[in-house]
Write a protein that holds these residues in place. Structure first.
Motif, PDB file in Angstrom:
ATOM      1  N   MET A  76      61.701  28.732  39.297  1.00  0.00           N
ATOM      2  CA  MET A  76      60.022  27.738  39.676  1.00  0.00           C
ATOM      3  C   MET A  76      60.096  26.639  39.000  1.00  0.00           C
ATOM      4  N   ARG A  77      58.993  25.693  39.084  1.00  0.00           N
ATOM      5  CA  ARG A  77      58.943  24.962  38.372  1.00  0.00           C
ATOM      6  C   ARG A  77      57.738  25.077  37.831  1.00  0.00           C
ATOM      7  N   TYR A  78      57.996  24.251  36.419  1.00  0.00           N
ATOM      8  CA  TYR A  78      57.092  25.177  35.138  1.00  0.00           C
ATOM      9  C   TYR A  78      55.096  24.805  35.598  1.00  0.00           C
ATOM     10  N   ASP A  79      55.279  23.238  36.409  1.00  0.00           N
ATOM     11  CA  ASP A  79      54.399  22.549  36.858  1.00  0.00           C
ATOM     12  C   ASP A  79      52.958  23.913  38.194  1.00  0.00           C
ATOM     13  N   THR A  80      54.053  24.659  38.873  1.00  0.00           N
ATOM     14  CA  THR A  80      53.926  25.568  40.059  1.00  0.00           C
ATOM     15  C   THR A  80      53.034  26.677  39.262  1.00  0.00           C
ATOM     16  N   TYR A  81      53.701  27.619  37.959  1.00  0.00           N
ATOM     17  CA  TYR A  81      53.437  28.511  37.192  1.00  0.00           C
ATOM     18  C   TYR A  81      52.413  28.318  36.672  1.00  0.00           C
ATOM     19  N   LEU A  82      52.110  26.773  36.410  1.00  0.00           N
ATOM     20  CA  LEU A  82      50.678  26.491  35.414  1.00  0.00           C
ATOM     21  C   LEU A  82      49.752  26.517  35.672  1.00  0.00           C
ATOM     22  N   LYS A  83      50.179  25.596  37.233  1.00  0.00           N
ATOM     23  CA  LYS A  83      48.521  26.031  38.009  1.00  0.00           C
ATOM     24  C   LYS A  83      48.494  27.651  38.206  1.00  0.00           C
ATOM     25  N   VAL A  84      49.030  28.006  38.870  1.00  0.00           N
ATOM     26  CA  VAL A  84      48.814  29.926  38.879  1.00  0.00           C
ATOM     27  C   VAL A  84      47.988  30.647  38.072  1.00  0.00           C
ATOM     28  N   GLU A  85      48.640  30.366  36.890  1.00  0.00           N
ATOM     29  CA  GLU A  85      48.165  30.627  35.546  1.00  0.00           C
ATOM     30  C   GLU A  85      46.707  29.686  35.480  1.00  0.00           C
ATOM     31  N   GLN A  86      46.315  28.803  35.183  1.00  0.00           N
ATOM     32  CA  GLN A  86      45.316  28.488  34.897  1.00  0.00           C
ATOM     33  C   GLN A  86      44.259  28.974  35.902  1.00  0.00           C
ATOM     34  N   LEU A  87      43.866  28.547  37.523  1.00  0.00           N
ATOM     35  CA  LEU A  87      43.614  29.582  38.330  1.00  0.00           C
ATOM     36  C   LEU A  87      42.725  30.706  37.898  1.00  0.00           C
ATOM     37  N   ALA A  88      43.779  31.367  37.602  1.00  0.00           N
ATOM     38  CA  ALA A  88      43.889  33.241  37.547  1.00  0.00           C
ATOM     39  C   ALA A  88      43.293  33.082  36.414  1.00  0.00           C
ATOM     40  N   GLU A  89      43.212  32.259  34.921  1.00  0.00           N
ATOM     41  CA  GLU A  89      41.886  32.202  33.964  1.00  0.00           C
ATOM     42  C   GLU A  89      41.023  31.524  33.747  1.00  0.00           C
ATOM     43  N   SER A  90      40.661  30.520  34.203  1.00  0.00           N
ATOM     44  CA  SER A  90      39.343  30.084  35.151  1.00  0.00           C
ATOM     45  C   SER A  90      38.586  30.837  36.232  1.00  0.00           C
ATOM     46  N   PHE A  91      39.075  32.171  37.302  1.00  0.00           N
ATOM     47  CA  PHE A  91      37.906  32.903  38.380  1.00  0.00           C
ATOM     48  C   PHE A  91      38.818  34.320  38.253  1.00  0.00           C
ATOM     49  N   GLY A  92      39.840  34.951  36.389  1.00  0.00           N
ATOM     50  CA  GLY A  92      39.661  35.945  36.658  1.00  0.00           C
ATOM     51  C   GLY A  92      40.563  36.842  37.441  1.00  0.00           C
ATOM     52  N   THR A  93      41.595  36.267  38.448  1.00  0.00           N
ATOM     53  CA  THR A  93      42.425  37.105  39.296  1.00  0.00           C
ATOM     54  C   THR A  93      42.958  36.054  39.646  1.00  0.00           C
ATOM     55  N   TYR A  94      44.112  36.973  40.891  1.00  0.00           N
ATOM     56  CA  TYR A  94      44.844  35.888  41.468  1.00  0.00           C
ATOM     57  C   TYR A  94      44.680  36.015  42.458  1.00  0.00           C
ATOM     58  N   ASP A  95      43.877  36.379  43.700  1.00  0.00           N
ATOM     59  CA  ASP A  95      43.655  36.526  44.903  1.00  0.00           C
ATOM     60  C   ASP A  95      43.058  35.360  45.384  1.00  0.00           C
ATOM     61  N   PRO A  96      43.881  34.928  46.247  1.00  0.00           N
ATOM     62  CA  PRO A  96      43.882  33.142  46.535  1.00  0.00           C
ATOM     63  C   PRO A  96      42.319  33.683  48.022  1.00  0.00           C
ATOM     64  N   PHE A  97      42.225  34.230  48.191  1.00  0.00           N
ATOM     65  CA  PHE A  97      40.404  34.300  48.583  1.00  0.00           C
ATOM     66  C   PHE A  97      40.234  34.264  48.087  1.00  0.00           C
ATOM     67  N   THR A  98      39.453  35.260  47.067  1.00  0.00           N
ATOM     68  CA  THR A  98      38.310  35.276  45.921  1.00  0.00           C
ATOM     69  C   THR A  98      38.653  33.654  45.063  1.00  0.00           C
ATOM     70  N   ILE A  99      39.284  33.110  44.659  1.00  0.00           N
ATOM     71  CA  ILE A  99      39.540  31.821  44.172  1.00  0.00           C
ATOM     72  C   ILE A  99      39.266  30.877  45.091  1.00  0.00           C
ATOM     73  N   SER A 100      38.928  31.393  46.493  1.00  0.00           N
ATOM     74  CA  SER A 100      39.155  29.899  46.937  1.00  0.00           C
ATOM     75  C   SER A 100      37.592  29.898  47.134  1.00  0.00           C
ATOM     76  N   GLU A 101      36.520  31.054  47.524  1.00  0.00           N
ATOM     77  CA  GLU A 101      35.423  31.409  47.641  1.00  0.00           C
ATOM     78  C   GLU A 101      35.080  31.216  45.913  1.00  0.00           C
TER      79      GLU A 101
END
Length: 143
Positions: free
Chosen positions: A1-26
């Motif tokens: 896996m590319r590091y930029d993909t990993y980083l993007k996923v982790e930054q979103l989770a840190e910002s929104f408190g979840t990995y759920d793509p529906f919650t993040i989108s909302e």
């Protein structure tokens, strides 16, 4: 896996408190709709400055809505100026589609960990939980 993909996923989770793509989108203000879109399973577009994600209504009650949502979330974050169609079997024809699928696989592996308190031990665990297509196998790795 590319590091930029990993980083993007982790930054979103840190910002929104979840990995759920529906919650993040909302929380990002994206509008998500389930509609009849023929043989397509999802697409993302920007309409008057609002990111719209459309997912096939045939997936509304299926776990398979999650990989489509995670894929389109990536497009919404990166490619809001263009329409991005997600069609099964045709998904990796360009680098934007490839990146969105890599993102979706990582996002859902982390969502699995969030929901089950452990990373999936195999691709089949992710496939069974979220309906990932077999084509996503190349993105699965936690070594």
């Amino acid at each position: 896996m590319r590091y930029d993909t990993y980083l993007k996923v982790e930054q979103l989770a840190e910002s929104f408190g979840t990995y759920d793509p529906f919650t993040i989108s909302e929380k990002l203000g994206f509008k998500v709709h389930f509609k009849d879109i023929g043989s397509n399973v999802g697409f993302c577009t920007s309409i008057l400055g609002t990111t719209e994600i459309i997912i096939s209504d045939s997936l509304q009650d299926s776990p398979a809505r999650l990989p489509v949502m995670a894929h389109e979330l990536c497009h919404g974050i990166e490619d809001t100026a263009c329409v991005s169609w997600y069609t099964l079997g045709d998904y990796q024809k360009n680098s934007a589609e490839y990146k969105a699928n890599a993102f979706a696989c990582q996002e859902l592996a982390k969502l699995y960990e969030e929901e089950y308190d452990e990373l999936p031990d195999s691709f089949n665990a992710l496939k069974n939980a979220y309906g990932l297509p077999d084509e996503f196998l190349e993105f699965f790795s936690f070594s």
